[in-house]
Design a protein around this motif. Sequence first.
Motif, PDB file in Angstrom:
ATOM      1  N   MET A 126       4.076   6.813  -4.965  1.00  0.00           N
ATOM      2  CA  MET A 126       3.362   7.080  -3.742  1.00  0.00           C
ATOM      3  C   MET A 126       4.314   7.647  -2.707  1.00  0.00           C
ATOM      4  SD  MET A 126       0.377   4.297  -2.816  1.00  0.00           S
ATOM      5  CE  MET A 126       1.436   3.240  -1.981  1.00  0.00           C
ATOM      6  N   ALA A 127       3.740   8.339  -1.774  1.00  0.00           N
ATOM      7  CA  ALA A 127       4.560   8.928  -0.725  1.00  0.00           C
ATOM      8  C   ALA A 127       4.330   8.198   0.594  1.00  0.00           C
ATOM      9  CB  ALA A 127       4.205  10.402  -0.555  1.00  0.00           C
ATOM     10  N   ILE A 128       5.358   8.181   1.394  1.00  0.00           N
ATOM     11  CA  ILE A 128       5.285   7.592   2.727  1.00  0.00           C
ATOM     12  C   ILE A 128       5.499   8.727   3.716  1.00  0.00           C
ATOM     13  CG2 ILE A 128       6.318   5.959   4.326  1.00  0.00           C
ATOM     14  CD1 ILE A 128       7.282   4.388   1.872  1.00  0.00           C
ATOM     15  N   THR A 129       4.555   8.881   4.665  1.00  0.00           N
ATOM     16  CA  THR A 129       4.668   9.951   5.643  1.00  0.00           C
ATOM     17  C   THR A 129       4.682   9.382   7.058  1.00  0.00           C
ATOM     18  OG1 THR A 129       2.273  10.224   5.640  1.00  0.00           O
ATOM     19  CG2 THR A 129       3.525  11.665   4.205  1.00  0.00           C
ATOM     20  N   TYR A 132       4.252   4.618   9.855  1.00  0.00           N
ATOM     21  CA  TYR A 132       4.493   5.118   8.515  1.00  0.00           C
ATOM     22  C   TYR A 132       3.275   4.805   7.665  1.00  0.00           C
ATOM     23  CZ  TYR A 132       9.152   5.499  10.352  1.00  0.00           C
ATOM     24  OH  TYR A 132      10.228   5.819  11.136  1.00  0.00           O
ATOM     25  N   ARG A 133       2.653   5.858   7.123  1.00  0.00           N
ATOM     26  CA  ARG A 133       1.423   5.707   6.352  1.00  0.00           C
ATOM     27  C   ARG A 133       1.695   5.984   4.878  1.00  0.00           C
ATOM     28  NH1 ARG A 133      -2.800   9.154   8.768  1.00  0.00           N
ATOM     29  NH2 ARG A 133      -2.889   7.486  10.286  1.00  0.00           N
ATOM     30  N   THR A 134       1.202   5.083   4.029  1.00  0.00           N
ATOM     31  CA  THR A 134       1.305   5.274   2.582  1.00  0.00           C
ATOM     32  C   THR A 134       0.086   6.044   2.098  1.00  0.00           C
ATOM     33  OG1 THR A 134       0.240   3.155   2.154  1.00  0.00           O
ATOM     34  CG2 THR A 134       2.646   3.154   2.263  1.00  0.00           C
ATOM     35  N   GLU A 135       0.091   6.475   0.852  1.00  0.00           N
ATOM     36  CA  GLU A 135      -1.006   7.278   0.319  1.00  0.00           C
ATOM     37  C   GLU A 135      -2.325   6.516   0.274  1.00  0.00           C
ATOM     38  OE1 GLU A 135      -0.051   9.028  -3.414  1.00  0.00           O
ATOM     39  OE2 GLU A 135       1.455  10.336  -2.559  1.00  0.00           O
ATOM     40  N   ASP A 136      -2.266   5.188   0.171  1.00  0.00           N
ATOM     41  CA  ASP A 136      -3.506   4.421   0.122  1.00  0.00           C
ATOM     42  C   ASP A 136      -4.044   4.102   1.516  1.00  0.00           C
ATOM     43  OD1 ASP A 136      -1.636   2.540   0.846  1.00  0.00           O
ATOM     44  OD2 ASP A 136      -2.401   0.986  -0.492  1.00  0.00           O
ATOM     45  N   TYR A 154       6.386  -2.253   0.593  1.00  0.00           N
ATOM     46  CA  TYR A 154       4.989  -2.234   0.163  1.00  0.00           C
ATOM     47  C   TYR A 154       4.775  -1.186  -0.929  1.00  0.00           C
ATOM     48  CZ  TYR A 154      -0.037  -1.421   0.254  1.00  0.00           C
ATOM     49  OH  TYR A 154      -1.339  -1.255  -0.105  1.00  0.00           O
ATOM     50  N   ASP A 155       5.358  -0.008  -0.739  1.00  0.00           N
ATOM     51  CA  ASP A 155       5.217   1.073  -1.702  1.00  0.00           C
ATOM     52  C   ASP A 155       5.799   0.694  -3.055  1.00  0.00           C
ATOM     53  OD1 ASP A 155       4.498   3.828  -2.339  1.00  0.00           O
ATOM     54  OD2 ASP A 155       6.657   4.175  -2.428  1.00  0.00           O
TER      55      ASP A 155
END
Length: 118
Positions: free
Chosen positions: A1-4, A20-24, A37-38
């Motif tokens: 997963m990516a963190i943006t 910071y938002r994860t793909e989910d 978390y990722d």
Amino acid sequence: MAITPVKKLFKATGEPIFVYRTEDGSEFFDIDEAIEYDNKYVEEHTASTPVTYDYVWSIQEAINMAVKENRVVRFIWEKSNEEIRKDIVDLKNCKIMKRDREAKDMAVIPPGIEDFVF
């Protein structure tokens, strides 16, 4: 997963400018929390079953098997990339993947499967 990192529209006093938002869709104020978390998410959702390779005589046979059974077909192939391209008659919208250019481990992914990871 990516963190943006996502810039917040409104910032309260003492809060960071970015979240910071994860793909989910989960959001974190701290990058370390997001990474933790990722990593946990990837560990829980990664298949832990051993790889089973199929016995195929040609690339086209692997493509046909993947489409017919709607599953990823993994196999070991010794030929070069140019020879592989010559052996394909009909790709049937499948993807053919290798870990890297020199790898012998190959996978044929049918059109319905999007989340395959080596």
